[in-house]
Write a protein that holds these residues in place. Sequence first.
Motif, PDB file in Angstrom:
ATOM      1  N   PHE A 115     -27.455 -55.659  12.522  1.00  0.00           N
ATOM      2  CA  PHE A 115     -27.241 -54.270  12.914  1.00  0.00           C
ATOM      3  C   PHE A 115     -27.968 -53.334  11.948  1.00  0.00           C
ATOM      4  O   PHE A 115     -28.054 -53.602  10.753  1.00  0.00           O
ATOM      5  CB  PHE A 115     -25.751 -53.910  12.892  1.00  0.00           C
ATOM      6  N   THR A 116     -28.451 -52.222  12.481  1.00  0.00           N
ATOM      7  CA  THR A 116     -28.939 -51.156  11.608  1.00  0.00           C
ATOM      8  C   THR A 116     -27.731 -50.406  11.043  1.00  0.00           C
ATOM      9  O   THR A 116     -26.615 -50.516  11.572  1.00  0.00           O
ATOM     10  CB  THR A 116     -29.836 -50.178  12.378  1.00  0.00           C
ATOM     11  N   PRO A 117     -27.896 -49.630   9.982  1.00  0.00           N
ATOM     12  CA  PRO A 117     -26.773 -48.830   9.468  1.00  0.00           C
ATOM     13  C   PRO A 117     -26.308 -47.799  10.499  1.00  0.00           C
ATOM     14  O   PRO A 117     -27.086 -47.344  11.336  1.00  0.00           O
ATOM     15  CB  PRO A 117     -27.373 -48.147   8.231  1.00  0.00           C
ATOM     16  N   TRP A 118     -25.038 -47.424  10.421  1.00  0.00           N
ATOM     17  CA  TRP A 118     -24.525 -46.355  11.267  1.00  0.00           C
ATOM     18  C   TRP A 118     -25.226 -45.045  10.918  1.00  0.00           C
ATOM     19  O   TRP A 118     -25.497 -44.761   9.748  1.00  0.00           O
ATOM     20  CB  TRP A 118     -23.016 -46.187  11.068  1.00  0.00           C
ATOM     21  N   GLU A 119     -25.514 -44.248  11.939  1.00  0.00           N
ATOM     22  CA  GLU A 119     -26.159 -42.955  11.729  1.00  0.00           C
ATOM     23  C   GLU A 119     -25.616 -41.945  12.734  1.00  0.00           C
ATOM     24  O   GLU A 119     -25.040 -42.320  13.765  1.00  0.00           O
ATOM     25  CB  GLU A 119     -27.674 -43.079  11.889  1.00  0.00           C
ATOM     26  N   ASP A 120     -25.797 -40.661  12.426  1.00  0.00           N
ATOM     27  CA  ASP A 120     -25.356 -39.611  13.343  1.00  0.00           C
ATOM     28  C   ASP A 120     -26.214 -39.613  14.612  1.00  0.00           C
ATOM     29  O   ASP A 120     -27.410 -39.943  14.573  1.00  0.00           O
ATOM     30  CB  ASP A 120     -25.465 -38.242  12.675  1.00  0.00           C
ATOM     31  N   LEU A 121     -25.599 -39.260  15.736  1.00  0.00           N
ATOM     32  CA  LEU A 121     -26.366 -39.070  16.960  1.00  0.00           C
ATOM     33  C   LEU A 121     -27.372 -37.944  16.765  1.00  0.00           C
ATOM     34  O   LEU A 121     -27.121 -37.008  15.992  1.00  0.00           O
ATOM     35  CB  LEU A 121     -25.427 -38.719  18.118  1.00  0.00           C
ATOM     36  N   PRO A 122     -28.504 -38.005  17.449  1.00  0.00           N
ATOM     37  CA  PRO A 122     -29.477 -36.910  17.326  1.00  0.00           C
ATOM     38  C   PRO A 122     -28.890 -35.600  17.833  1.00  0.00           C
ATOM     39  O   PRO A 122     -28.117 -35.578  18.796  1.00  0.00           O
ATOM     40  CB  PRO A 122     -30.648 -37.382  18.203  1.00  0.00           C
ATOM     41  N   GLU A 123     -29.265 -34.518  17.200  1.00  0.00           N
ATOM     42  CA  GLU A 123     -28.766 -33.204  17.613  1.00  0.00           C
ATOM     43  C   GLU A 123     -29.478 -32.731  18.878  1.00  0.00           C
ATOM     44  O   GLU A 123     -30.615 -33.113  19.154  1.00  0.00           O
ATOM     45  CB  GLU A 123     -28.979 -32.188  16.487  1.00  0.00           C
ATOM     46  N   GLY A 124     -28.779 -31.907  19.643  1.00  0.00           N
ATOM     47  CA  GLY A 124     -29.387 -31.277  20.805  1.00  0.00           C
ATOM     48  C   GLY A 124     -29.456 -32.134  22.049  1.00  0.00           C
ATOM     49  O   GLY A 124     -30.219 -31.826  22.974  1.00  0.00           O
ATOM     50  N   SER A 125     -28.674 -33.195  22.123  1.00  0.00           N
ATOM     51  CA  SER A 125     -28.693 -34.027  23.330  1.00  0.00           C
ATOM     52  C   SER A 125     -27.962 -33.336  24.473  1.00  0.00           C
ATOM     53  O   SER A 125     -27.016 -32.570  24.262  1.00  0.00           O
ATOM     54  CB  SER A 125     -28.056 -35.391  23.044  1.00  0.00           C
ATOM     55  N   ASP A 126     -28.404 -33.622  25.703  1.00  0.00           N
ATOM     56  CA  ASP A 126     -27.773 -33.053  26.892  1.00  0.00           C
ATOM     57  C   ASP A 126     -26.601 -33.899  27.372  1.00  0.00           C
ATOM     58  O   ASP A 126     -25.674 -33.385  28.009  1.00  0.00           O
ATOM     59  CB  ASP A 126     -28.794 -32.928  28.025  1.00  0.00           C
ATOM     60  N   LEU A 127     -26.664 -35.206  27.092  1.00  0.00           N
ATOM     61  CA  LEU A 127     -25.595 -36.102  27.515  1.00  0.00           C
ATOM     62  C   LEU A 127     -25.651 -37.375  26.698  1.00  0.00           C
ATOM     63  O   LEU A 127     -26.637 -37.668  26.020  1.00  0.00           O
ATOM     64  CB  LEU A 127     -25.680 -36.410  29.020  1.00  0.00           C
ATOM     65  N   LEU A 128     -24.571 -38.154  26.775  1.00  0.00           N
ATOM     66  CA  LEU A 128     -24.500 -39.476  26.153  1.00  0.00           C
ATOM     67  C   LEU A 128     -24.676 -40.523  27.246  1.00  0.00           C
ATOM     68  O   LEU A 128     -24.041 -40.439  28.301  1.00  0.00           O
ATOM     69  CB  LEU A 128     -23.152 -39.667  25.466  1.00  0.00           C
ATOM     70  N   PHE A 129     -25.523 -41.512  26.983  1.00  0.00           N
ATOM     71  CA  PHE A 129     -25.789 -42.565  27.967  1.00  0.00           C
ATOM     72  C   PHE A 129     -25.485 -43.912  27.335  1.00  0.00           C
ATOM     73  O   PHE A 129     -26.128 -44.317  26.366  1.00  0.00           O
ATOM     74  CB  PHE A 129     -27.242 -42.510  28.433  1.00  0.00           C
ATOM     75  N   TYR A 130     -24.489 -44.612  27.888  1.00  0.00           N
ATOM     76  CA  TYR A 130     -24.077 -45.930  27.382  1.00  0.00           C
ATOM     77  C   TYR A 130     -24.433 -46.998  28.400  1.00  0.00           C
ATOM     78  O   TYR A 130     -24.226 -46.827  29.602  1.00  0.00           O
ATOM     79  CB  TYR A 130     -22.562 -45.947  27.131  1.00  0.00           C
ATOM     80  N   GLU A 131     -24.944 -48.129  27.900  1.00  0.00           N
ATOM     81  CA  GLU A 131     -25.201 -49.290  28.756  1.00  0.00           C
ATOM     82  C   GLU A 131     -24.742 -50.537  28.019  1.00  0.00           C
ATOM     83  O   GLU A 131     -25.186 -50.799  26.894  1.00  0.00           O
ATOM     84  CB  GLU A 131     -26.692 -49.386  29.096  1.00  0.00           C
ATOM     85  N   GLY A 132     -23.804 -51.273  28.635  1.00  0.00           N
ATOM     86  CA  GLY A 132     -23.315 -52.470  27.969  1.00  0.00           C
ATOM     87  C   GLY A 132     -22.163 -53.119  28.694  1.00  0.00           C
ATOM     88  O   GLY A 132     -21.905 -52.869  29.882  1.00  0.00           O
ATOM     89  N   LEU A 133     -21.425 -53.942  27.957  1.00  0.00           N
ATOM     90  CA  LEU A 133     -20.361 -54.763  28.538  1.00  0.00           C
ATOM     91  C   LEU A 133     -19.064 -54.008  28.784  1.00  0.00           C
ATOM     92  O   LEU A 133     -18.296 -54.383  29.667  1.00  0.00           O
ATOM     93  CB  LEU A 133     -20.047 -55.945  27.595  1.00  0.00           C
ATOM     94  N   HIS A 134     -18.803 -52.942  28.006  1.00  0.00           N
ATOM     95  CA  HIS A 134     -17.442 -52.407  27.950  1.00  0.00           C
ATOM     96  C   HIS A 134     -17.364 -50.910  28.181  1.00  0.00           C
ATOM     97  O   HIS A 134     -16.524 -50.224  27.606  1.00  0.00           O
ATOM     98  CB  HIS A 134     -16.807 -52.778  26.603  1.00  0.00           C
ATOM     99  N   GLY A 135     -18.199 -50.393  29.058  1.00  0.00           N
ATOM    100  CA  GLY A 135     -18.216 -48.955  29.294  1.00  0.00           C
ATOM    101  C   GLY A 135     -17.027 -48.414  30.049  1.00  0.00           C
ATOM    102  O   GLY A 135     -16.866 -47.195  30.167  1.00  0.00           O
ATOM    103  N   ALA A 136     -16.162 -49.307  30.569  1.00  0.00           N
ATOM    104  CA  ALA A 136     -14.961 -48.846  31.279  1.00  0.00           C
ATOM    105  C   ALA A 136     -13.752 -49.698  30.898  1.00  0.00           C
ATOM    106  O   ALA A 136     -12.823 -49.846  31.679  1.00  0.00           O
ATOM    107  CB  ALA A 136     -15.184 -48.897  32.787  1.00  0.00           C
ATOM    108  N   VAL A 137     -13.782 -50.247  29.683  1.00  0.00           N
ATOM    109  CA  VAL A 137     -12.723 -51.169  29.287  1.00  0.00           C
ATOM    110  C   VAL A 137     -11.416 -50.420  29.029  1.00  0.00           C
ATOM    111  O   VAL A 137     -11.403 -49.311  28.494  1.00  0.00           O
ATOM    112  CB  VAL A 137     -13.156 -51.981  28.044  1.00  0.00           C
TER     113      VAL A 137
END
Length: 294
Positions: A115-137
């Motif tokens: 894994f890379t180190p944890w970092e802040d999300l980029p500023e100024g995003s319009d939305l969050l987009f998740y793709e993976g196994l557990h997006g509705a767990v």
Amino acid sequence: MSHRHPIISITGSSGAGTTSVTRTFENIFRREGVKAAVIEGDSFHRWDRAEMKLRLAEAEKAGNKNFSHFGPENNLFAELEQLFRSYSETGTGKRRKYLHDNEEAAPYKQQPGTFTPWEDLPEGSDLLFYEGLHGAVVTPEVNVAKHPDLLIGVVPVINLEWIQKIWRDKKQRGYSTEAVTDTILRRMPDYVNYICPQFAHTHVNFQRVPCVDTSNPFISRDIPSPDESICVIRFAKPKGIDFPYLLNMINGSWMSRANTVVVPGGKMELAMQLIFTPFIWRMMERRQRAMGAL
């Protein structure tokens, strides 16, 4: 859910085809000028590749034959829900990347499977987009499914899902059929308990159904092509969906139920473009109004 900071979540099992859905959304985002903060589901596994192998060996030695990437003990469910909650409230959060191979790892000067180190999300995003196994767990402790504004399930019929996983793991990762089969069997309890229930929470499900014989997925020589399949699209709440428009625009499509459209497999990406582009328009309009820009 948030008008200011919306979240789109794509959820599906390993080998289900979520990556191709992600490409479709990337095309929509680029065309519509939407800046998305992208979250990779694999980055919320609890252990890196080496540690997971050690823990798997320990579990097998202890008699646990169902140790898998699908369950809560090997994933950061609470941290994923916290990210969704934080983003929906403030547009901020933490993310990292899981480096699958040498190509992904090289820019970070790390080993693959880390894994890379944890970092802040980029500023100024319009939305969050998740793709993976557990997006509705949903578990007794966490409820990830309540946060996204748009939840999409990608669910091939089970034999097709297995064919896709076996083919990918053999061709791209060098595993044997026997090794992939063992993985499928080991994951089955967690698949039933943590993957399948998510699709009761999704807003739209895409299920690819082969039109060729897949009765024994473990001896299949290739993945059925889009032209050898159909795609069943189910809307949880069909109100507001322009079904006549979809049927007119997608040649060969039909409705099997009042909330379900069936399209030729080769038209799945077109169907996604037609369905989700208006979703993105409305999502961005609501965001602009909430931010005071309209």
